[in-house]
Structures are given as C-alpha cells and as structure tokens.
Design a protein around this motif. Structure first.
Motif, PDB file in Angstrom:
ATOM      1  N   ILE A  51       5.930  10.074  -5.506  1.00 28.44           N
ATOM      2  CA  ILE A  51       4.983  10.205  -4.576  1.00 28.44           C
ATOM      3  C   ILE A  51       4.489   8.959  -4.061  1.00 28.44           C
ATOM      4  O   ILE A  51       3.838   8.786  -2.696  1.00 28.44           O
ATOM      5  N   THR A  52       4.403   7.847  -4.743  1.00 36.30           N
ATOM      6  CA  THR A  52       4.213   6.608  -4.244  1.00 36.30           C
ATOM      7  C   THR A  52       4.951   6.079  -3.068  1.00 36.30           C
ATOM      8  O   THR A  52       4.466   5.587  -1.962  1.00 36.30           O
ATOM      9  N   TYR A  81       4.368   8.239   0.115  1.00 32.22           N
ATOM     10  CA  TYR A  81       3.084   7.832   0.679  1.00 32.22           C
ATOM     11  C   TYR A  81       3.341   6.471   1.558  1.00 32.22           C
ATOM     12  O   TYR A  81       2.673   6.551   2.818  1.00 32.22           O
ATOM     13  N   ARG A  82       4.034   5.687   0.741  1.00 30.25           N
ATOM     14  CA  ARG A  82       4.213   4.452   1.744  1.00 30.25           C
ATOM     15  C   ARG A  82       5.089   4.680   2.996  1.00 30.25           C
ATOM     16  O   ARG A  82       4.797   3.916   4.073  1.00 30.25           O
ATOM     17  N   HIS A 138       5.248   7.309   4.558  1.00 29.53           N
ATOM     18  CA  HIS A 138       4.633   8.625   5.377  1.00 29.53           C
ATOM     19  C   HIS A 138       5.485   9.807   5.499  1.00 29.53           C
ATOM     20  O   HIS A 138       5.815  10.426   6.574  1.00 29.53           O
ATOM     21  N   ALA A 196      -1.545  14.615  -7.006  1.00 33.51           N
ATOM     22  CA  ALA A 196      -2.582  14.533  -5.992  1.00 33.51           C
ATOM     23  C   ALA A 196      -4.067  14.977  -6.266  1.00 33.51           C
ATOM     24  O   ALA A 196      -4.866  14.085  -5.736  1.00 33.51           O
ATOM     25  N   LYS A 204      -3.597  10.652  -7.008  1.00 35.18           N
ATOM     26  CA  LYS A 204      -2.726   9.505  -6.593  1.00 35.18           C
ATOM     27  C   LYS A 204      -2.588   9.664  -5.046  1.00 35.18           C
ATOM     28  O   LYS A 204      -2.552  11.123  -4.585  1.00 35.18           O
ATOM     29  N   PRO A 205      -2.497   8.746  -4.453  1.00 34.23           N
ATOM     30  CA  PRO A 205      -2.502   8.870  -2.721  1.00 34.23           C
ATOM     31  C   PRO A 205      -1.127   9.606  -2.444  1.00 34.23           C
ATOM     32  O   PRO A 205      -0.189   9.402  -3.089  1.00 34.23           O
ATOM     33  N   CYS A 206      -1.436  10.581  -1.627  1.00 34.47           N
ATOM     34  CA  CYS A 206      -0.274  11.409  -1.377  1.00 34.47           C
ATOM     35  C   CYS A 206      -0.177  11.718   0.413  1.00 34.47           C
ATOM     36  O   CYS A 206      -1.315  12.199   0.751  1.00 34.47           O
ATOM     37  N   TYR A 207       0.875  11.635   0.984  1.00 33.54           N
ATOM     38  CA  TYR A 207       0.740  11.800   2.317  1.00 33.54           C
ATOM     39  C   TYR A 207       0.925  13.353   2.485  1.00 33.54           C
ATOM     40  O   TYR A 207       0.350  13.739   3.513  1.00 33.54           O
ATOM     41  N   TYR A 261      -1.813  14.476   4.563  1.00 31.01           N
ATOM     42  CA  TYR A 261      -2.873  14.660   3.474  1.00 31.01           C
ATOM     43  C   TYR A 261      -3.049  16.167   3.048  1.00 31.01           C
ATOM     44  O   TYR A 261      -4.330  16.639   3.150  1.00 31.01           O
TER      45      TYR A 261
END
Length: 123
Positions: free
Chosen positions: A46-47, A50-51, A53, A67, A72-75, A107
């Motif tokens: 997921i990381t 995200y990085r 996109h 997420a 957790k940051p998630c695109y 997102y």
C-alpha cells in the motif's frame, strides 16, 4: 481521470492472465509477482502504491482495513469482491468496468461485486 488511465499495482492474488489482459487493454500495470514481491506485507504494498500514485487491484479486503481502520495513506483500491474468482470471470468484470468509461478519483476504495459497485472516499 478515467478508469482506463489509472496506473495499477496488482496484488499477488491477481492472476497473470488478468494482468496480461489489462495490459492488452492499454492499462499501466505493475504486478507484485513480476516484481518478486511474493509474501510482501500488505503495508509495504500500500505504501509503494501510494508513492507511485497507483490503485491496488486485489481480491483481498485487508487493504481496505489498512486504509480505513488503520489510516494508512492510500492512493486507491479496486477490491474485486466477486463470487467466482476464475480468471475469465475477473477479466469480464474488468472489461465491464472499462466499458463504462467511469471517472475515478484518487483516495477512493472501489468494491466491485457481481451486481454492484460501492465507492468509499478516504478523504
């Protein structure tokens, strides 16, 4: 952006046949198996997505848990929650989505079921 423009990271549970079909349809697909990321922790995937996109394409609900519940940051996530996960059925579901010419936003989590699609916004 349109769904057919979304870069994807396919989880290791997505069949190589599905990956090949998506690429034949013109999608930008990074496949966890081809990267030799077997057994990579979902948090790492997921990381990475995200990085870069990328939306994660998966049959695994754990990404949504990361997420939503753990923040957790998630695109984005395309969770294919189909009753029949045979490659041909998954390909048909993906083709059906792409034919709709859907607008997709970062997102978001898309839960694609046999009879409906649910969308959840993360922000």
């Amino acid at each position: 952006m349109k769904l057919n423009q979304v870069p994807l990271l396919t989880d290791e549970n997505i069949s190589p046949k599905v990956v090949a079909c998506l690429r034949n349809m013109g999608l930008d697909v990074l496949d966890a198996k081809e990267q030799l990321w077997y057994g990579t922790d979902d948090e790492e995937l997921i990381t990475s997505a995200y990085r870069e996109h990328r939306f994660i394409l998966t049959h695994d609900s754990d990404f949504g848990t990361l997420a939503i519940n753990q923040g957790k940051p998630c695109y984005g996530i395309l969770y294919l929650r189909l009753k029949n996960l045979r490659s041909i059925n998954v390909i048909r579901a993906c083709e059906g989505l792409l034919r709709r010419n859907i607008e997709i936003h970062p997102y978001t989590i898309w839960v694609v079921e046999d009879t409906r699609i649910r969308i959840r916004y993360l922000i």
